[in-house]
Structure formats: C-alpha cells, structure tokens
Design an enzyme around this catalytic site. Structure first.
Site, PDB file in Angstrom:
ATOM      1  N   SER A  22       0.845  -1.188   0.000  1.00  0.00           N
ATOM      2  CA  SER A  22       0.000   0.000   0.000  1.00  0.00           C
ATOM      3  C   SER A  22       0.878   1.236   0.000  1.00  0.00           C
ATOM      4  O   SER A  22       2.067   1.183   0.339  1.00  0.00           O
ATOM      5  CB  SER A  22      -0.931   0.016   1.221  1.00  0.00           C
ATOM      6  N   GLY A  24       0.495   5.942  -0.405  1.00  0.00           N
ATOM      7  CA  GLY A  24      -0.310   7.096  -0.054  1.00  0.00           C
ATOM      8  C   GLY A  24      -1.591   7.208  -0.848  1.00  0.00           C
ATOM      9  O   GLY A  24      -2.563   7.807  -0.385  1.00  0.00           O
ATOM     10  N   ASP A 136       7.315   8.714 -13.491  1.00  0.00           N
ATOM     11  CA  ASP A 136       7.612   8.261 -12.131  1.00  0.00           C
ATOM     12  C   ASP A 136       8.443   6.986 -12.171  1.00  0.00           C
ATOM     13  O   ASP A 136       8.148   6.011 -11.482  1.00  0.00           O
ATOM     14  CB  ASP A 136       6.315   8.033 -11.350  1.00  0.00           C
TER      15      ASP A 136
END
Length: 739
Positions: A22, A24, A136
């Site tokens: 997991s 943000g 990214d």
C-alpha cells in the site's frame, strides 16, 4: 502479506487472496480471475474517490497503462475508474522490485546490470513510441521478473499530446529520480524527463544510491536542478552512457532509441572485476555521438493457413476502426523451402551454444548476408512486411507496399508495386503461385472515390498489376484472424464486395470461375486445411452483438464452389493449421469480452465431420502458430510452448531471448521465431533447445500479439522481416553472433 481487517473480500468480482502493499494513494491486492490467472488489483483509497482531479488522474493512469501493455509492462486486465472506489487490475508480475533487490543483496554488476539497463531502455522506448510519458520511473516501479525487468505504475503518466494535470499543492513524483524540468515546470515534461529518471535509476542499480542523494527531499530536489551528479562509484563504461542522460537540459539527453543503441554496446562484464581498466568498447561513431551530446549540455508456395492476425476480434461489430491494428499483424505466411542447417551462436537466456547438423540445402551462388529497407507509399501505415519464397526470390507485401520482388542472393529489388493515387489504410500479402503474387489492399475511409478493399494480382516476373477486385470480407470478425483471401493451386478465393458470397478466380488472368453465396444470415471467411478448402461462418447476430462466436465450418468444392457438409464448433476457435488432413484450431478463453488466451485444441475432420476438443493443462496466452504437425504458443516475454494437437499434451516449453516472438517458420531441423526488432532464435523441434540466437537488427517495437511469422526459409538462407520495412538475410549455418 495476509488481508487485513477492513480489507474487501473482492473487488469487481475478483476474490482477493492477499495484500501486496500500500501507499499514499491506494493499496494493491493479489486476486485471481475465474480461470485461476493471478492479477494485481490497485484500489484507490476512499478519501481520494471524491476528488475529481485525482479521479481524472486515475483515468489517465488506466488509459496510459492500456496503451503501453506489452513485453515490458504489466498488461491491463480490467478496470473501473468510475466505481465508487476506483480500481484497476493488471497482470500479476512475480518478482522483487529493484528497490527490494538492492536492499536485500546490494548493487548489481556484470551481465545482470547490463541486462537491466537494456531491458529498461527497451521498455522506455516502447512506452514513448505509443505516445506516453511515465513520469515516475523509480526503483519501486521496476519489477525484476524471471524473464526480465517490467515497468509498472503509470499513476502520474500522461499521453504526450495531453495537458498534464496541475495537481496544485502536491509534489508529483519522487525527487531523487525526477528530472530538473519535472521539479521546475511539470506541465512541460516530455520523454527526455523519463531518460533522466532512467539515468538516475541506473546509477542507483550500480551503486545502491542515487546521483543526487541528500539528507532531505528538498535538498535532493535542489541538487537535481543545480548540482552535478555524483558518479564516482559508477563503472566507467556505464558512466559514459549515464552522463548524457543526466544533462540538465532535456535537449542534451539521448532519446530512448539512442540510449538503447549505446547500452547494447556495453561489455557483458559491466562493473565486474577490472571493469573500466581496458577502456571503452564503442566504435568511433558511438564516441562521436556521445561527444556531440555532451557539447549540447536509430516455386513459390501460397502463404500458409493458420498464421493470421488475432487483433481486432473483440470488436467484431466495429471492425473497421481497429483495422489498422489488425493489418499490422496480417496473415502473411512464410515460405516452405526445405532447410537443412548447421550453425553456431549463443542464446543469452540459455547461456550455451549449440550446433545444427550440416545440410544438403544450398545457398544461391555468390550469397552474402544482406540488409535492405523497402520504401513504402505511406509512412503512417501500421502494417508490416511479410514474405513468401520462390526459388531465388522472395515476394513481400505490407508496409505500404502491394508487393515487391527481392533477390535472395543479394537483397536487390527487381520491382516494387505501390498504390499511387489510391489512399490505403493498409496492405498485406495473401500468397503466390508460379507466376502471380496476390495482395490485399485495405481502403482508406476517407478515399474521395469511395473505393473499397481490394484483392490485387501482380505478375511475378514483371511486377505489372494484372487485375484487382473489390472485397467486403470481415475475416477477423469470423475467424479471429486476418485472412480475407486464400491461394489454392492457381486459384484465388475471395469474398465479394457485398460480403455475401465467395468468388473464385484464375490467379493470373482474374477470370471468374465460380460464385458461392453464403448461407442466409451469415458472414464467412475462406480457410485452408492443407489443400482442403473450407468456409468458416458465423451469424450476423454474433458479429453485431459481439456475442461469443460459435462458428459453423463447411466443406467447399474448389472446382465448382458447391457447399458440402456443415460442421458446428462448440465455441470460438482460431484456425492455426492442419495435421493429418484435419483442421486444427485453438479454443479461445475469454473473460467478458477480453481474450485471455487458449485453453483447448480442436481438431476437425472435413471428411467424417468429427470434431474433437482436447483441453490444455492451463490457459496459454500469446501468439499461436503451427509447423510440422505441432502447435506452438509464444508469449510477449519470449516463452515458447509446444503442444501435440491430437492429445493436447505439452511437449516442451522454452524461455527464449526473443520478446514478442512470432512464428514458427520451420525448416528441416529447426524452428524459427523472431520479433519486430529482428531478433531471431532457432529452436530444436524435438525439445525446444536453443540452436542459436541473434541480437536485434532494427529499432522496432516488440510486435503485436498474434503476429504471423516474420521468417521465410529459402534453402539454407533465412529472410527476416523487421520493423520499418527492414528485410535482412543470412546463412543458417553461419548466423550472426550474439553478444
């Protein structure tokens, strides 16, 4: 890790098995499809679901991931960006992230570092070529799968022709791996930004730290924009490639294609003992490229059945808009000249060389390896060249070319037929007789004269266009592949302009010999099972509603066009070839309207009408083909699996170095698979062992799933089609050395 209290039991109908991680923005779960295929589902946190700006960004992520799904990324399986809590399911890629690998085992070096660098550059090239900027690229977004690195998470990517979201007040990206322009002016970020990020990633992989690491993200960001990178610990050979990637100005960096060229020139022992001590391995031209970058701060058989495109089948009622994709991998088969080969070479995936038995097959007098580019009429046509062999010549079509004749000895072109003044959306080669070459010309939708698709005949000796006839075929909607016409002996069987009857013509003269109207309410496509002519038909309703196909196969008299026995199939089968006089099909496995692979082999006996369905041990996804009585499926990552069509038993499976492989093309003693990059591997039919493999020969994408064979066997030579209308040939006893 196990599911936590409060985690959902399922998402979008997919039962969850575990929590993978997991962050943000969301959590990622392991789930399975109804067929047992593992998928990774990214579920956006509830607090962002009501944020319209974030939801728009998630839509962008889904769209970008769909565009770049391929050999180097995780393919999108399903998504629901409009759900109360948006989610996306992708293929589950097993393996550690680069971040985990470095944390557990330290920096990479040697062949592992070189392979990572090349794999990531190939991924970036393919991402950019479909118009996407990742934005990214970082160690946690690179998964080290057994077959090579995969780039994941397109959460802040964008299409190159779209405006980037402002995301006011948020830092979008990861500072140690962001480019200067991404930190300063994110709306202007383009492909060079990803190249900068890849440079930082390679430094991290080689040293365990980034080139701009600092005590805080803010100081790191400052150093990215203003300071020189720290590269002292980077191996000298790699440093010469990384330095231009880290230029502060985007125009000072190499493109992904140029970067790939430089990386392939690196030694195999990159970063190993003594690395850098003997100097660079590049040639003068490559050195000049780097210096320039620094100062600024790429008898002829018919085409065999069963090798057609699998693209576009899920859009049967709307097939025309996706025709360009279908044409890109149209049904153009390889030649059938006998090959006896001997050779050498090493497949990096196998780590060993193997010799093929010497042969009686011959080369043309004076043959030497060659490479040529065939000019096409329109550069924006997405189809590819495919060829068939006849004696000392190969005939090729596609890539904006109706047909061209190439001399196997030296690659010289005797003639090339284009379509001046005839706007086209694509072309493919149908096949050839002793004196005629048959092609298929897909009309452009904006043709002011309203001309439709056409079957075109060209004289094999002179290149003169002999005749053409309109065609309304929808073969992709009927059979799941593009084969709108077939050549049987000296006859061409086509579909008429109204798409309601077959027409048979003399291949050379074009004289109509018979017409065979389709059964009422049906659309049909011609299929060959060896020398047996068949018609595969589906109902209009199945095409219009995109319902699952349940084809009916009819025998068809090639001399008179009379219809014979009707044989029903229990589900959508894709013809791949013939064995022992029987038509062989692979049964499609679908989830919703998405094809996920093949789960059974069907054999149809046109004489007795008997149909045999044999389940496979699992669902296999990839590109199917058939040679010498064996069925093959090759994946986008280069894994080839062989099946016995009579029993469904898996004979062998082999991981190769050829990504996006299409094939097989068979010669006596070898199977050939190749990709759009021109990489070729020769496998032993008995056990799949690698006989030899070559390096890429063209700057191309890895190729579409369902592509027909790119290799043509011509005596002891092979002729290979690659991206950009590139053709090259070499002696199978002396293939180009790999590495």
């Amino acid at each position: 890790m196990s599911l936590r209290a409060g985690d959902p039991a399922e998402i979008g109908g997919y039962p969850l098995e575990a929590r993978l991680g997991s962050g943000g923005m969301g959590a990622v779960f392991l789930a399975r499809t109804s067929s047992g295929r593992p998928v990774a589902i990214k579920l956006i946190h509830q607090q962002f679901a009501g944020d319209s700006e974030f939801r728009t960004r998630f839509r962008q992520e889904v769209a970008a991931a769909r565009r770049v799904s391929g050999a180097f990324t995780a393919a999108v399986v399903d998504a629901e960006p409009e759900a109360d809590q948006p989610w996306m399911a992708t293929t589950y890629i097993e393996g550690p992230t680069l971040a985990q690998r470095i944390a557990d085992e330290g920096p990479l070096n040697g062949a592992g570092l070189r392979s990572l660098a090349i794999g990531l550059a190939e991924a970036l090239r393919d991402i950019h070529r479909v118009g996407v900027v990742h934005r990214d690229l970082k160690p946690s977004n690179v998964v080290l799968a057994p077959e090579g690195p995969r780039v994941i998470d397109f959460g802040i990517s964008r299409a190159a022709d779209q405006q980037t979201l402002t995301m006011t007040g948020r830092v979008i990206g990861t500072p140690p791996f962001m480019s200067p322009e991404q930190l300063q002016a994110p709306r202007g970020v383009g492909p060079p930004s990803d190249v900068f990020s890849l440079g930082t990633l390679l430094v991290y992989a080689a040293t365990g730290h980034g080139p701009f690491d600092a005590d805080s993200p803010y100081l790191t960001a400052y150093q990215v924009v203003h300071d020189e990178p720290s590269l002292d610990a980077v191996p000298a050979e790699l440093r010469t490639v990384v330095e231009p990637c880290l230029a502060k100005e985007p125009e000072g960096r190499p493109s992904a294609d140029e970067l790939l060229e430089l990386l392939r020139d690196l030694p195999a022992d990159l970063g190993g003992p003594g690395a850098g001590a003997t100097g660079r391995t590049r040639d003068v031209a490559t050195q000049h490229h780097l210096a320039t970058r620094d100062t600024r701060a790429p008898s002829a058989p018919a085409a065999p059945e069963g090798t057609g495109s699998l693209i576009g089948r899920r859009l049967r009622g709307r097939w025309r808009p996706v025709l360009a994709a279908a044409v890109a991998v149209a049904a153009i088969g390889g030649g059938a000249a006998v090959l006896q080969s001997g050779g050498f070479g090493e497949d990096p995936a196998e780590g060993k060389g193997s010799t093929v038995a010497a042969s009686a097959a011959s080369l043309p007098d004076g043959f030497r390896p060659w490479r040529v580019t065939v000019p096409g009429e329109q550069e924006d046509i997405p189809d590819e060249l495919r060829c068939v062999a006849r004696g000392d010549a190969v005939f090729c079509g596609g890539g904006g070319v109706v047909a061209t004749r190439i001399n196997v000895r030296d690659g010289s072109r005797a003639w090339t037929v284009k379509s001046p003044g005839v706007p086209v959306q694509g072309m493919h080669l149908v096949g050839a007789t002793d004196d005629t070459v048959i092609g298929y010309r897909f009309a452009a939708q904006d043709d002011p004269r309203g001309r439709g698709d056409e079957v075109v005949a060209v004289d094999a000796d002179s290149g003169k266009e002999l005749w053409s006839t309109p065609s309304g075929a929808q073969s992709t909607a009927v059979t799941g592949r593009t084969q709108d016409a077939v050549v049987l002996g000296s006859t061409v069987i086509t579909v008429n302009a109204s798409d309601d009857a077959f027409e048979a013509r003399d291949a050379h003269s074009g004289e109509l010999t018979w017409t065979a109207p389709f059964p009422g309410g049906s659309r049909c496509a011609p299929v060959l099972a060896g020398n047996v002519l068949l018609a595969m038909c589906v109902t209009d309703a199945e095409i219009q509603t995109l319902a699952e196909r349940r084809p009916v196969v009819h025998t068809l008299d090639p001399a008179k066009g009379s219809w014979g026995r009707a044989i029903a199939l229990d589900g959508p089968g894709v013809p791949v070839g013939a064995a022992d006089g029987r038509l062989v099909l692979l049964q499609e496995h679908t989830e919703g309207t998405a094809l996920t692979g093949y789960d059974a082999v069907t054999r149809l006996d046109p004489v007795s009408g008997k149909v045999t369905n044999t389940p496979l041990n699992t669902t296999y996804e990839g590109t199917p083909g058939m040679a010498d009585g064996t069925v093959y499926v090759s994946t986008q990552t280069g894994r080839v699996t062989a099946f016995d069509p009579a029993t469904g038993r898996r004979k062998w499976a082999r991981q190769t170095s050829v990504e996006g492989a299409s094939g097989p093309a068979a010669g006596n003693g070898a199977l050939f698979f190749s990709s759009a990059t021109g990489r070729v591997v020769a496998l032993s039919p008995s056990d799949g062992s690698t006989l030899w493999a070559t390096d890429p020969r063209a700057d191309g994408l890895t190729g579409e799933v369902g592509a027909s064979p790119r290799v043509v066997v011509a005596g002891r030579a092979v002729v290979v089609a690659a991206d950009g209308n590139t053709l090259f040939a070499f002696d199978t006893q002396h293939p180009p050395k790999s590495g």
